[in-house]
Scaffold this active site. Structure first.
Site, PDB file in Angstrom:
ATOM      1  N   THR A 132       0.818  -1.210   0.000  1.00  0.00           N
ATOM      2  CA  THR A 132       0.000   0.000   0.000  1.00  0.00           C
ATOM      3  C   THR A 132       0.857   1.267   0.000  1.00  0.00           C
ATOM      4  OG1 THR A 132      -1.539  -1.330   1.274  1.00  0.00           O
ATOM      5  CG2 THR A 132      -1.987   1.025   1.195  1.00  0.00           C
ATOM      6  N   ALA A 133       1.947   1.268   0.783  1.00  0.00           N
ATOM      7  CA  ALA A 133       2.859   2.406   0.802  1.00  0.00           C
ATOM      8  C   ALA A 133       3.993   2.218  -0.210  1.00  0.00           C
ATOM      9  CB  ALA A 133       3.444   2.596   2.206  1.00  0.00           C
ATOM     10  N   GLU A 173       8.548  -7.661  -4.292  1.00  0.00           N
ATOM     11  CA  GLU A 173       7.306  -8.094  -3.641  1.00  0.00           C
ATOM     12  C   GLU A 173       7.258  -9.623  -3.585  1.00  0.00           C
ATOM     13  OE1 GLU A 173       4.612  -6.996  -1.922  1.00  0.00           O
ATOM     14  OE2 GLU A 173       3.951  -9.080  -2.016  1.00  0.00           O
ATOM     15  N   ARG A 174       6.952 -10.149  -2.407  1.00  0.00           N
ATOM     16  CA  ARG A 174       6.933 -11.618  -2.245  1.00  0.00           C
ATOM     17  C   ARG A 174       5.736 -12.269  -2.953  1.00  0.00           C
ATOM     18  NH1 ARG A 174       4.412 -12.875   3.707  1.00  0.00           N
ATOM     19  NH2 ARG A 174       2.753 -11.349   3.569  1.00  0.00           N
ATOM     20  N   VAL A 199       0.645  -9.995  -1.997  1.00  0.00           N
ATOM     21  CA  VAL A 199       0.311  -9.776  -3.401  1.00  0.00           C
ATOM     22  C   VAL A 199       0.835  -8.386  -3.756  1.00  0.00           C
ATOM     23  CG1 VAL A 199      -1.977  -8.844  -2.737  1.00  0.00           C
ATOM     24  CG2 VAL A 199      -1.658  -9.750  -5.037  1.00  0.00           C
ATOM     25  N   PHE A 211     -12.501   0.745   2.067  1.00  0.00           N
ATOM     26  CA  PHE A 211     -12.999   2.032   2.570  1.00  0.00           C
ATOM     27  C   PHE A 211     -11.854   3.039   2.604  1.00  0.00           C
ATOM     28  CE2 PHE A 211     -14.524   5.134   5.672  1.00  0.00           C
ATOM     29  CZ  PHE A 211     -15.845   5.269   5.285  1.00  0.00           C
ATOM     30  N   VAL A 226      12.264 -11.180   0.181  1.00  0.00           N
ATOM     31  CA  VAL A 226      13.513 -10.665   0.757  1.00  0.00           C
ATOM     32  C   VAL A 226      13.815 -11.419   2.044  1.00  0.00           C
ATOM     33  CG1 VAL A 226      14.695  -8.637   1.677  1.00  0.00           C
ATOM     34  CG2 VAL A 226      13.196  -8.422  -0.323  1.00  0.00           C
ATOM     35  N   HIS A 284      -6.269  -3.360  11.344  1.00  0.00           N
ATOM     36  CA  HIS A 284      -5.499  -2.112  11.276  1.00  0.00           C
ATOM     37  C   HIS A 284      -4.284  -2.175  12.197  1.00  0.00           C
ATOM     38  CE1 HIS A 284      -9.402   0.141   9.893  1.00  0.00           C
ATOM     39  NE2 HIS A 284      -8.960  -0.742   9.019  1.00  0.00           N
ATOM     40  N   ASN A 315      -9.849   4.636   8.777  1.00  0.00           N
ATOM     41  CA  ASN A 315      -9.150   3.462   8.268  1.00  0.00           C
ATOM     42  C   ASN A 315      -7.824   3.933   7.678  1.00  0.00           C
ATOM     43  OD1 ASN A 315     -12.113   3.174   8.164  1.00  0.00           O
ATOM     44  ND2 ASN A 315     -11.690   1.127   7.410  1.00  0.00           N
TER      45      ASN A 315
END
Ligand SMILES: Cc1cc2nc3c(=O)[nH]c(=O)nc-3n(C[C@H](O)[C@H](O)[C@H](O)COP(=O)(O)OP(=O)(O)OC[C@H]3O[C@@H](n4cnc5c(N)ncnc54)[C@H](O)[C@@H]3O)c2cc1C
Ligand SMILES: *[C@@H]1O[C@H](CO)[C@@H](O)[C@H](O)[C@H]1NC(C)=O
Ligand SMILES: *[C@@H]1O[C@H](CO)[C@@H](O)[C@H](O)[C@H]1NC(C)=O
Ligand SMILES: *[C@@H]1O[C@H](CO)[C@@H](O)[C@H](O)[C@H]1NC(C)=O
Length: 537
Positions: free
Chosen positions: A55-56, A74-75, A121, A132, A236, A477, A515
């Site tokens: 996401t970041a 990315e795994r 993913v 949201f 990694v 979260h 969120n």
């Protein structure tokens, strides 16, 4: 019972067929950047290496690659491999499907016995979450320990919103939820708004009007292929150091082969592996509490007592109500925000078949065809109970670390849950909800709860507290482990190490907004722009 089960199985089957045959309606031009890790040559050099295409990590990679060469590791796989997660109607799969090691999500159970989901993913949590979208709250920015450039924050959010955010078309159930919140006193009515505001509002969604998901991967669209290489199925294993400087990474591909990649002069490595992955990788790389590392015979690069500390999860309080009519699956589109940052939301879904054998549920005759499940859920932002993360003795990065969140060990958290549940009680007493109460054979009207019913007397603190503890689960979260001011400085650089930053939810002491996804996407963009500014000054 024997007649109900096949019907419900059919409805679930229909849901699955629908979701797996949905033609992806996402902009997938980012796919030209994506390579399987097996195809990446050895020992390549980049200006920046980002660990975790989540996401970041995706917005950060897109931003840095406007001027510099970037490798994003990315795994997981490309999300197009999993059509069901690309549509809102497939959301249920995330909650019911087994974790086979290849799914877009990884499950694990914390020491507190609560099952958690981690994205695995390209796009990370934003490809499997409920979609949201809400900007961070004022107190988050005040307490994050960062000298924010609020103009750049605003620009960061706008940049994200142009690509991934839609105004949702309210489903019938979300519309009813909205009315009942207002009737139950959660005012004012803030209409549609992306900001975090006390009252009731319709929030943004990364699902568009047709239910197509637009996650963090789409922030990679439009990037020059020359500057950015995205390696998927690249797990990694550790960060490579020379003294106290990060210089490269080693990662394994799907065939088990180990690769290395290094950074150029003035380059950096950025960890964006999420609140579980980032502290885990720092520990595996030798940055963490000396005694813990030594007990696992890991070489110590830097004794850093706070790595893995201050893990926190916003407890979810909830009540599941069975409704005697069909509803389309809907993820949260509306939120009620009370003073003190307590938030109420709802999900709806066709009643999953597995509830029948477990709870012996028998809906009234007239409603045999298609009952639904409405989940009323709530959380609060300021969680004072803290826990920690440690490595599993096997030290294989694929194994989840051992995490505890210590839900409700701080009495203030319990008081917040009690306040939230009382509001759920007010909500259930509204006229809108009165109309959908069910009637049993004796003519009594009420709500049919799935699982434990809400306590009868919501004024009784001790029974409500008991309900909070017994039904505690996660809002997904979870955050912490590499806090600003403890593990990273106010520019997200790892304290005591050169050329290494952490940019993701592990840096949060408070989970932002209603969120967190919006703020995590903004953060990737924001830190990327700051890094570009630093290098050009
Ligand atoms: C079921 C669910 C529902 C949610 N609903 C919402 C919602 O409706 N709205 C909202 O705002 N938030 C929601 N969230 C929360 C939100 O999605 C997360 O907080 C957010 O995605 C976390 O972002 P991140 O960048 O910190 O980590 P992630 O997005 O998880 O990114 C980390 C990435 O790093 C990768 N990685 C980890 N370790 C390694 C390694 N060793 N090597 C290579 N790659 C690695 C992971 O595969 C992952 O892709 C939900 C979360 C879940 C799980
Ligand atoms: C560590 O991971 C292994 C493999 O997944 C698992 O079998 C074991 O139970 C884990 N140990 C702990 C203490 O969680
Ligand atoms: C019940 O809890 C509230 C906080 O939720 C508190 O203000 C109140 O004093 C408590 N009442 C009793 C009888 O303990
Ligand atoms: C509900 O609980 C409160 C606080 O314990 C108590 O004063 C009240 O009498 C209870 N009401 C009923 C109907 O039992």
């Amino acid at each position: 019972m024997a007649t109900i089960l096949p019907l419900i199985l059919i409805s679930i089957f229909f849901l699955r067929v629908l979701s797996s045959h949905t033609i992806p309606n996402q902009d997938v031009s980012y796919m030209k950047l994506v390579h399987d890790a097996t195809d990446i040559p050895e020992n390549e050099e980049y200006d920046y290496i980002i660990i975790g295409g989540g996401t970041a990590g995706c917005p950060l990679a897109a931003t840095l690659s406007s001027k510099f060469s970037v490798l994003l590791l990315e795994r997981g796989s490309d999300p197009n491999k999993y059509p069901s997660v690309l549509n809102e109607q497939g959301l249920l799969n995330v909650f019911v499907e087994e974790d086979d090691g290849e799914n877009p999500f990884q499950r694990f159970v914390s020491e507190n016995g609560v099952e958690i989901i981690r994205g695995r993913v390209l796009g990370g949590g934003s490809m499997v979450n409920a979609g949201f979208y809400s900007r961070g709250h004022r107190e988050f920015f005040e307490s994050a320990g960062v000298d924010w450039d609020m103009e750049l924050v605003e620009k960061g959010y706008e940049w994200v919103e142009e690509t991934v955010v839609s105004r949702p078309r309210l489903s019938a159930w979300q519309g009813a939820f909205r009315r009942a919140l207002l009737e139950g006193g959660v005012g004012p009515d803030n209409g549609f708004d992306l900001r975090h505001l006390v009252g009731t509002k319709t929030g943004g969604s990364i699902f568009d009007e047709d239910g197509n998901r637009h996650g963090a991967v789409e922030l990679l669209n439009g990037v020059e292929p020359g500057n950015l290489k995205v390696a998927v199925r690249a797990t990694v294993q550790k960060i490579i150091f020379s003294d106290l400087s990060a210089i490269g990474v080693s990662y394994s591909d799907s065939e088990g082969k180990t690769h290395t990649a290094f950074i150029r002069k003035k380059g950096e490595i950025i960890l964006s592996a999420g609140a579980i992955g980032s502290p885990q990788l720092l520990l595996l790389s030798g940055v963490g509490p000396k005694s813990h590392l030594s007990s696992l015979k890991l070489p110590v690069v830097l004794h850093q007592p706070h790595v893995g500390e201050f893990m926190s999860d916003n407890p979810r309080f909830s009540a599941a109500v069975v409704l005697p009519f069909p509803l389309v699956a809907s993820s949260a589109q509306v939120v009620g925000i009370l003073d003190g940052n307590i938030h109420l939301q709802t999900f709806a879904s066709p009643a999953p078949f597995f509830i029948l054998p477990t709870f012996g549920l028998l809906p009234p005759q007239s409603t045999l065809i298609n009952p639904s499940l409405a989940l009323l859920i709530g959380k609060f932002s300021d969680v004072l109970s803290k826990g920690s993360l440690h490595l599993n003795s096997s030290t294989d990065v694929k194994n989840n670390p051992i995490v505890r969140f210590n839900y409700y060990t701080n009495p203030n958290d319990l008081a917040q849950c009690v306040r939230g549940l009382r509001k759920v009680g007010d909500f259930l007493k509204t006229r809108t909800m009165e109309e959908i109460k069910t009637q049993d054979l004796e003519g009594n009207k009420g709500f049919q709860f799935l699982g434990p019913p809400l306590p009868e007397n919501l004024s009784d603190n001790s029974s409500v507290q008991e309900y909070c503890k017994e039904t505690v689960t996660t809002y997904w979260h979870y955050h912490g482990g590499c806090l600003v001011g403890k593990v990273v400085d106010r520019n997200y650089r790892v304290i005591g190490i050169k050329n290494l930053r952490v940019v993701d939810g592990s840096t949060f002491s408070v989970s932002p907004g209603t969120n967190p996804m919006a703020t995590l996407m903004m953060l990737g963009r924001y830190v990327g722009l700051k890094m570009l500014q630093e290098r050009s000054s």
